[in-house]
Design a protein around this motif. Structure first.
Motif, short mmCIF file in Angstrom:
data_model
loop_
_atom_site.label_atom_id
_atom_site.label_comp_id
_atom_site.label_asym_id
_atom_site.label_seq_id
_atom_site.Cartn_x
_atom_site.Cartn_y
_atom_site.Cartn_z
N ALA A 108 0.84 -1.19 0.00
CA ALA A 108 0.00 0.00 0.00
C ALA A 108 0.88 1.24 0.00
CB ALA A 108 -0.93 0.01 1.21
N ILE A 109 0.59 2.17 -0.93
CA ILE A 109 1.34 3.42 -1.04
C ILE A 109 0.38 4.59 -0.81
CG2 ILE A 109 2.78 4.84 -2.54
CD1 ILE A 109 3.39 2.29 -4.13
N GLY A 110 0.76 5.47 0.11
CA GLY A 110 -0.07 6.62 0.39
C GLY A 110 0.77 7.78 0.90
N THR A 111 0.13 8.90 1.17
CA THR A 111 0.80 10.07 1.72
C THR A 111 0.46 10.17 3.19
OG1 THR A 111 0.66 11.21 -0.40
CG2 THR A 111 1.10 12.56 1.53
N SER A 112 1.48 10.12 4.04
CA SER A 112 1.26 10.12 5.48
C SER A 112 0.67 11.45 5.95
CB SER A 112 2.57 9.84 6.22
OG SER A 112 3.53 10.85 5.94
N LYS A 113 0.06 11.43 7.11
CA LYS A 113 -0.55 12.64 7.68
C LYS A 113 0.52 13.69 7.94
CE LYS A 113 -4.43 10.40 10.04
NZ LYS A 113 -5.07 10.18 11.36
N GLY A 114 0.27 14.91 7.52
CA GLY A 114 1.20 15.99 7.79
C GLY A 114 1.04 16.51 9.22
N LYS A 115 2.15 16.68 9.92
CA LYS A 115 2.12 17.13 11.31
C LYS A 115 2.79 18.49 11.50
CE LYS A 115 2.15 12.32 12.86
NZ LYS A 115 0.73 12.31 13.21
N GLY A 116 3.15 19.13 10.38
CA GLY A 116 3.73 20.46 10.48
C GLY A 116 5.16 20.46 10.99
N PHE A 117 5.60 21.61 11.48
CA PHE A 117 6.97 21.76 11.99
C PHE A 117 7.02 21.23 13.42
CE2 PHE A 117 10.75 23.73 13.64
CZ PHE A 117 11.58 23.89 12.55
N GLN A 118 7.86 20.20 13.65
CA GLN A 118 7.92 19.56 14.96
C GLN A 118 9.34 19.58 15.50
OE1 GLN A 118 5.27 18.70 16.60
NE2 GLN A 118 3.87 19.06 14.90
N ARG A 159 9.70 14.41 16.66
CA ARG A 159 10.12 14.00 15.32
C ARG A 159 11.12 12.84 15.35
NH1 ARG A 159 13.50 17.37 10.79
NH2 ARG A 159 12.49 16.53 8.93
N HIS A 160 12.04 12.85 16.32
CA HIS A 160 13.10 11.85 16.36
C HIS A 160 13.16 11.05 17.66
CE1 HIS A 160 14.68 13.27 12.57
NE2 HIS A 160 14.79 14.49 13.03
N ASN A 161 12.14 11.20 18.51
CA ASN A 161 12.07 10.45 19.77
C ASN A 161 13.25 10.74 20.70
OD1 ASN A 161 9.65 9.05 19.01
ND2 ASN A 161 10.90 7.77 17.68
N PHE A 162 13.69 11.99 20.76
CA PHE A 162 14.72 12.37 21.72
C PHE A 162 14.17 12.22 23.15
CE2 PHE A 162 18.04 15.14 19.34
CZ PHE A 162 18.13 14.18 18.34
N GLY A 163 15.08 12.24 24.12
CA GLY A 163 14.72 11.89 25.50
C GLY A 163 13.69 12.78 26.15
N GLY A 164 13.84 14.08 26.05
CA GLY A 164 12.87 14.95 26.69
C GLY A 164 13.06 15.02 28.18
N ARG A 223 9.96 19.84 9.30
CA ARG A 223 8.64 19.39 8.85
C ARG A 223 8.51 17.89 9.02
NH1 ARG A 223 6.57 17.08 4.62
NH2 ARG A 223 8.55 17.10 3.49
N MET A 224 7.39 17.45 9.55
CA MET A 224 7.18 16.03 9.83
C MET A 224 5.92 15.55 9.12
SD MET A 224 6.74 14.27 13.58
CE MET A 224 6.48 12.52 13.76
N GLY A 225 5.99 14.39 8.52
CA GLY A 225 4.83 13.82 7.84
C GLY A 225 4.69 14.34 6.42
N ASN A 226 3.51 14.07 5.83
CA ASN A 226 3.21 14.49 4.46
C ASN A 226 4.23 13.93 3.47
OD1 ASN A 226 1.50 15.79 2.61
ND2 ASN A 226 2.82 17.58 2.54
#
Length: 210
Positions: free
Chosen positions: A113-123, A128-133, A169-172
């Protein structure tokens, strides 16, 4: 490779043969119209162009109007080319003919399946990269809990290396999910049910490949 264009309806779950509850996605696939047939003599390769989804004639460029008129069909919204369409379609691939979901897929097949992922804007880097926080904070930096930290820019290399994980930018993006099992095909409603999730929001366009 053969395939079809469709629209993501949403997710549900079905019970499999072994009694397990399987999460799945429902896709309204086709019917698609063949709007161009390419061959090795003229184009250098074999391919079939499929079109899906109605389009207002007033919003269709003249060149596309002529393209669809040649196939004796109304203007379409989405056009996708499939190379090396399956051999059993060799006598049926004609300009203007329809391809339905039950002609391409059957229960038990595995599809991509090929599609365009949901856009989440500037993150930021945490999302975006699962940093520790906050939970993995060190050195007690005030108000720096979700910051990326050093990116290595000093007198050497005096630049930021390509591929550095930073905010952005993340997603889309175009995403391909492979080896999804076809659990059910409902030809009278042009529906196909595949296991697992596929990229994109509801009503987004999805391309299924075999």
């Amino acid at each position: 490779m053969s395939g079809i264009i469709g629209k993501k309806i949403g997710m549900t779950s079905v019970f499999g043969a072994d009694g397990r509850n399987v999460a799945c996605t429902v896709i309204q696939a086709g019917p698609c119209v063949i709007t161009q047939v390419k061959n090795e003599e003229k184009d250098g390769y074999k391919a079939v162009q499929l079109a899906y989804g109605e389009r207002k004639e007033k919003n269709t460029p003249k060149a596309l109007k002529g393209h669809f008129k040649k196939a004796n069909t109304t203007p379409k919204m989405n056009v996708v080319e499939f190379r090396n369409f399956r051999e059993e379609f060799e006598g049926q691939v004609e300009l203007g003919s329809e391809i339905k979901v039950d002609e391409v897929f059957k229960e038990g097949d595995f599809v991509d399946a090929i599609g365009t992922s949901k856009g989440k804007g500037f993150q930021g880097v945490v999302k975006r990269h699962n940093f520790g926080g906050v939970g993995q904070a060190t050195h007690g930096q005030h108000n720096r809990m979700r910051a990326p930290g050093s990116i290595g820019g000093a007198s050497y290399p005096a630049r930021v290396f390509k591929g550095m994980r930073m905010a952005g930018r993340m997603g889309n993006d175009r995403v391909k999910v492979i080896n999804l099992e076809v659990l059910k095909v409902v030809p009278e409603k042009n529906l196909i049910v595949v296991s697992g999730s596929i990229p994109g929001a509801k009503n987004s366009i999805v391309v299924l490949e075999k």
